[in-house]
Scaffold this motif. Structure first.
Motif, PDB file in Angstrom:
ATOM      1  N   UNK A   5      -0.387  42.466  19.326  1.00  0.00           N
ATOM      2  CA  UNK A   5      -1.209  41.502  19.251  1.00  0.00           C
ATOM      3  C   UNK A   5      -2.774  41.650  19.904  1.00  0.00           C
ATOM      4  N   UNK A   6      -3.655  40.877  18.990  1.00  0.00           N
ATOM      5  CA  UNK A   6      -4.953  41.005  19.379  1.00  0.00           C
ATOM      6  C   UNK A   6      -5.231  39.612  20.261  1.00  0.00           C
ATOM      7  N   UNK A  47     -14.811  37.663   3.143  1.00  0.00           N
ATOM      8  CA  UNK A  47     -14.828  37.240   4.467  1.00  0.00           C
ATOM      9  C   UNK A  47     -13.777  38.535   5.031  1.00  0.00           C
ATOM     10  N   UNK A  48     -13.597  38.315   6.276  1.00  0.00           N
ATOM     11  CA  UNK A  48     -12.627  39.283   7.196  1.00  0.00           C
ATOM     12  C   UNK A  48     -11.841  38.389   7.722  1.00  0.00           C
ATOM     13  N   UNK A  49     -10.425  38.762   7.579  1.00  0.00           N
ATOM     14  CA  UNK A  49      -9.343  37.746   8.353  1.00  0.00           C
ATOM     15  C   UNK A  49      -8.339  38.311   9.145  1.00  0.00           C
ATOM     16  N   UNK A  50      -7.778  38.065  10.178  1.00  0.00           N
ATOM     17  CA  UNK A  50      -6.727  38.431  10.959  1.00  0.00           C
ATOM     18  C   UNK A  50      -6.253  37.206  11.931  1.00  0.00           C
ATOM     19  N   UNK A  51      -4.972  37.440  12.285  1.00  0.00           N
ATOM     20  CA  UNK A  51      -4.494  36.696  13.455  1.00  0.00           C
ATOM     21  C   UNK A  51      -4.645  37.200  14.617  1.00  0.00           C
ATOM     22  N   UNK A  59      -1.307  31.985  18.819  1.00  0.00           N
ATOM     23  CA  UNK A  59      -1.876  32.732  17.708  1.00  0.00           C
ATOM     24  C   UNK A  59      -2.337  31.666  16.608  1.00  0.00           C
ATOM     25  N   UNK A  60      -3.673  32.247  16.189  1.00  0.00           N
ATOM     26  CA  UNK A  60      -4.166  31.383  15.000  1.00  0.00           C
ATOM     27  C   UNK A  60      -4.836  32.714  14.019  1.00  0.00           C
ATOM     28  N   UNK A  61      -5.421  32.147  13.091  1.00  0.00           N
ATOM     29  CA  UNK A  61      -6.034  32.880  11.852  1.00  0.00           C
ATOM     30  C   UNK A  61      -7.565  32.840  12.237  1.00  0.00           C
ATOM     31  N   UNK A  62      -8.336  33.900  12.294  1.00  0.00           N
ATOM     32  CA  UNK A  62      -9.652  34.003  12.493  1.00  0.00           C
ATOM     33  C   UNK A  62     -10.217  34.374  11.124  1.00  0.00           C
TER      34      UNK A  62
END
Length: 117
Positions: A5-6, A47-51, A59-62
């Protein structure tokens, strides 16, 4: 990001990120196999996305990108957010339909009069 996890606690001061909360039942659907759906939406929106976890461990999507996008335009973070929300809506609708079928399928079926041979 495929392992572990980040945590990105503070994004409020950033002007290049949009945060999207996704229901837990939809996370796998939105990310896709090995992130394939996120990569597809990244390509379409630029864009660039990750959880990532927030400071509370939720946890959420950025969605990152210098282009904020427009509410109805193509490209940018707003476009990516729309794509994600469409996927969530689609998944939730499928779940609702599935439950509806399960209820109706579990009912006893009326049988007609026995046929004589």
């Amino acid at each position: 990001q495929r392992r572990g996890s980040v945590t990105i606690a503070e994004i409020a001061k950033r002007d290049d990120v949009t945060e999207v909360h996704i229901p837990s039942s939809c996370k796998a659907w939105v990310t896709g196999n090995r992130g394939s759906e996120l990569r597809r939406m990244e390509y379409i929106s630029g864009t660039y996305m990750f959880m990532a976890l927030d400071s509370r461990g939720e946890e959420r999507l950025l969605i990152f990108g210098v282009n904020p996008g427009r509410s109805r335009g193509e490209g940018g973070r707003a476009h990516a957010e729309r794509l994600v929300k469409e996927m969530v809506r689609e998944k939730l609708m499928d779940e609702d339909r599935g439950r509806g079928r399960a209820r109706s399928d579990s009912r006893q079926r009326r049988r007609g009069p026995a046929r004589s041979r």
